[in-house]
Design a protein around this motif. Structure first.
Motif, PDB file in Angstrom:
ATOM      1  N   PHE A  12       0.805  -1.217   0.000  1.00  0.00           N
ATOM      2  CA  PHE A  12       0.000   0.000   0.000  1.00  0.00           C
ATOM      3  C   PHE A  12       0.841   1.273   0.000  1.00  0.00           C
ATOM      4  O   PHE A  12       0.553   2.211  -0.755  1.00  0.00           O
ATOM      5  CB  PHE A  12      -0.961  -0.006   1.189  1.00  0.00           C
ATOM      6  N   PRO A  13       1.908   1.384   0.815  1.00  0.00           N
ATOM      7  CA  PRO A  13       2.739   2.593   0.734  1.00  0.00           C
ATOM      8  C   PRO A  13       3.376   2.792  -0.639  1.00  0.00           C
ATOM      9  O   PRO A  13       3.461   3.928  -1.124  1.00  0.00           O
ATOM     10  CB  PRO A  13       3.801   2.360   1.814  1.00  0.00           C
ATOM     11  N   THR A  14       3.791   1.702  -1.284  1.00  0.00           N
ATOM     12  CA  THR A  14       4.400   1.822  -2.620  1.00  0.00           C
ATOM     13  C   THR A  14       3.380   2.299  -3.642  1.00  0.00           C
ATOM     14  O   THR A  14       3.679   3.151  -4.493  1.00  0.00           O
ATOM     15  CB  THR A  14       4.979   0.467  -3.046  1.00  0.00           C
ATOM     16  N   ILE A  15       2.171   1.769  -3.562  1.00  0.00           N
ATOM     17  CA  ILE A  15       1.122   2.178  -4.500  1.00  0.00           C
ATOM     18  C   ILE A  15       0.778   3.649  -4.306  1.00  0.00           C
ATOM     19  O   ILE A  15       0.634   4.406  -5.278  1.00  0.00           O
ATOM     20  CB  ILE A  15      -0.119   1.284  -4.318  1.00  0.00           C
ATOM     21  N   LEU A  16       0.643   4.082  -3.074  1.00  0.00           N
ATOM     22  CA  LEU A  16       0.309   5.485  -2.806  1.00  0.00           C
ATOM     23  C   LEU A  16       1.430   6.416  -3.262  1.00  0.00           C
ATOM     24  O   LEU A  16       1.167   7.495  -3.824  1.00  0.00           O
ATOM     25  CB  LEU A  16       0.026   5.675  -1.318  1.00  0.00           C
ATOM     26  N   GLN A  17       2.662   6.022  -3.041  1.00  0.00           N
ATOM     27  CA  GLN A  17       3.783   6.871  -3.457  1.00  0.00           C
ATOM     28  C   GLN A  17       3.880   6.963  -4.969  1.00  0.00           C
ATOM     29  O   GLN A  17       4.248   8.008  -5.508  1.00  0.00           O
ATOM     30  CB  GLN A  17       5.085   6.321  -2.875  1.00  0.00           C
ATOM     31  N   SER A  18       3.540   5.895  -5.672  1.00  0.00           N
ATOM     32  CA  SER A  18       3.555   5.943  -7.135  1.00  0.00           C
ATOM     33  C   SER A  18       2.476   6.858  -7.692  1.00  0.00           C
ATOM     34  O   SER A  18       2.583   7.348  -8.810  1.00  0.00           O
ATOM     35  CB  SER A  18       3.382   4.536  -7.705  1.00  0.00           C
ATOM     36  N   MET A  19       1.429   7.094  -6.907  1.00  0.00           N
ATOM     37  CA  MET A  19       0.352   7.998  -7.314  1.00  0.00           C
ATOM     38  C   MET A  19       0.597   9.423  -6.831  1.00  0.00           C
ATOM     39  O   MET A  19      -0.255  10.285  -6.996  1.00  0.00           O
ATOM     40  CB  MET A  19      -0.981   7.493  -6.747  1.00  0.00           C
ATOM     41  N   GLY A  20       1.767   9.673  -6.252  1.00  0.00           N
ATOM     42  CA  GLY A  20       2.093  11.006  -5.777  1.00  0.00           C
ATOM     43  C   GLY A  20       1.461  11.361  -4.449  1.00  0.00           C
ATOM     44  O   GLY A  20       1.419  12.531  -4.075  1.00  0.00           O
ATOM     45  N   LEU A  21       0.986  10.365  -3.715  1.00  0.00           N
ATOM     46  CA  LEU A  21       0.353  10.587  -2.419  1.00  0.00           C
ATOM     47  C   LEU A  21       1.300  10.157  -1.310  1.00  0.00           C
ATOM     48  O   LEU A  21       2.172   9.302  -1.519  1.00  0.00           O
ATOM     49  CB  LEU A  21      -0.963   9.798  -2.323  1.00  0.00           C
ATOM     50  N   PRO A  22       1.156  10.734  -0.130  1.00  0.00           N
ATOM     51  CA  PRO A  22       2.017  10.305   0.980  1.00  0.00           C
ATOM     52  C   PRO A  22       1.694   8.883   1.393  1.00  0.00           C
ATOM     53  O   PRO A  22       0.547   8.555   1.709  1.00  0.00           O
ATOM     54  CB  PRO A  22       1.689  11.311   2.096  1.00  0.00           C
ATOM     55  N   GLY A  23       2.682   8.044   1.331  1.00  0.00           N
ATOM     56  CA  GLY A  23       2.487   6.641   1.673  1.00  0.00           C
ATOM     57  C   GLY A  23       3.283   6.261   2.904  1.00  0.00           C
ATOM     58  O   GLY A  23       4.492   6.484   2.971  1.00  0.00           O
ATOM     59  N   ALA A  24       2.618   5.691   3.864  1.00  0.00           N
ATOM     60  CA  ALA A  24       3.278   5.271   5.101  1.00  0.00           C
ATOM     61  C   ALA A  24       2.550   4.053   5.648  1.00  0.00           C
ATOM     62  O   ALA A  24       1.374   3.810   5.326  1.00  0.00           O
ATOM     63  CB  ALA A  24       3.288   6.392   6.134  1.00  0.00           C
ATOM     64  N   ASN A  25       3.239   3.299   6.434  1.00  0.00           N
ATOM     65  CA  ASN A  25       2.667   2.121   7.076  1.00  0.00           C
ATOM     66  C   ASN A  25       1.811   2.570   8.256  1.00  0.00           C
ATOM     67  O   ASN A  25       2.332   3.036   9.270  1.00  0.00           O
ATOM     68  CB  ASN A  25       3.777   1.179   7.538  1.00  0.00           C
ATOM     69  N   ILE A  26       0.488   2.442   8.114  1.00  0.00           N
ATOM     70  CA  ILE A  26      -0.395   2.917   9.176  1.00  0.00           C
ATOM     71  C   ILE A  26      -0.263   2.071  10.439  1.00  0.00           C
ATOM     72  O   ILE A  26      -0.613   2.523  11.533  1.00  0.00           O
ATOM     73  CB  ILE A  26      -1.862   2.934   8.715  1.00  0.00           C
TER      74      ILE A  26
END
Length: 316
Positions: free
Chosen positions: A158-172
């Motif tokens: 999920f963090p990798t997918i969010l970062q590829s979309m330009g969104l902040p990705g972090a392990n919740i």
């Protein structure tokens, strides 16, 4: 002329015939209405197993809740001090608050999503049987396996997918404020399968003629759901709510697989606190008191919830 002897008279009336028929009936054997002894002997193994594996451990745990037993060594009787100390323990209170908050959110989410899925699977769609089997798969899988899979997804995918979309990705799961969301998502995904089956069973008991008559009267889909569907599956809604809430109050496996109670102690459930303190922290007697208190809390909450929902059924 020869006189003939008079013939004996008999009761020809209904009372006489009934007495005669009752005399012809065979006598009832002694003990014919009693349950055969073989049936009792068939129940004995189950009763012995239940008494040995359930009743004795429960009574033993209640006894040790009145002691300072650490799980090993000697112990002494302390009375109700363990129970009194539970209300002063910040960690125990925090675990109760987290568990009840988690159970409330998960119960609402599971039943809303499950009912929506059941309505879709009960409609006339293609591959309806196949979809029902697919939606039941999560219930077959072990909770620990599901937890470890979602742990990997939250930590890596999920963090990798969010970062590829330009969104902040972090392990919740690493965030103390959002880790509970990951646990709720995992739990709801796994628990929906069983609730969908129960709701489908309830929806299939509703006669199709009711919907046809409502459609002729011009009732909208929402009006049909509010006036026909939901009132007629009220019993299924009640049992789903009670079972879901009781199950989520006992959450343990999902937390162990996802966060193990962390970060820190932000996602510690009551069951996890009892396990850690009782079997790893030398607080066997103290956590036994916590378990006994928790048992009565679950019974009381389930009873109140059941009575309230059953009254709502009667008001529909």
């Amino acid at each position: 002329m020869t006189a003939t002897a008079p013939r004996p008279t008999t009761d020809a009336g209904p009372e006489g015939s009934s007495r005669a028929s009752s005399k012809r009936q065979p006598t009832r054997r002694a003990g014919q209405g009693k349950t055969p002894r073989a049936f009792y002997w068939m129940v004995v193994p189950a009763v012995v197993i239940f008494f040995g594996l359930h009743t004795i451990p429960v009574v033993t745990g209640m006894f040790f809740s009145l002691t300072n037993y650490a799980g090993y060594g000697t112990w002494s009787f302390v009375g109700l001090s363990n129970y009194l100390n539970l209300f002063r323990d910040d960690r125990v209170i925090a675990s109760y608050l987290f568990t009840f908050g988690f159970a409330i959110v998960s119960t609402i989410a599971v039943n809303v999503i499950s009912l929506a899925i059941a309505l879709g699977l009960n409609s006339r769609i293609k591959f309806r049987t196949a979809f029902r089997g697919i939606f039941f798969i999560p219930y077959v899988l072990a909770i620990l396996i599901i937890g470890y899979v979602f742990n990997y997804l939250f930590a890596n995918s999920f963090p990798t997918i969010l970062q590829s979309m330009g969104l902040p990705g972090a392990n919740i799961l690493a965030d103390p404020q959002w880790a509970w969301v990951g646990i709720v998502i995992t739990t709801v995904w796994q628990a929906c399968a069983f609730n969908v089956i129960l709701y489908l069973a309830g929806l299939q008991t509703i006669p199709a003629e009711l919907y046809e008559a409502a459609g002729i009267d011009g009732a909208s889909s929402w009006r049909q759901f509010r006036s026909i569907t939901f009132p007629l599956i009220g019993a299924y809604f009640t049992i789903n709510m009670v079972l879901s809430f009781k199950s989520f109050l006992q959450v343990f496996d999902q937390i162990v697989a996802l966060t193990n109670g962390g970060p820190g102690t932000s996602t510690e459930s009551i069951a996890l606190v009892i396990f850690r303190g009782g079997f790893q922290g030398g607080e066997y007697g103290y956590q036994m008191a916590n378990a006994v208190l928790y048992l009565f809390v679950i019974i009381l909450v389930s009873f109140i919830q059941l009575r309230f929902l059953q009254r709502r059924e009667a008001s529909f």
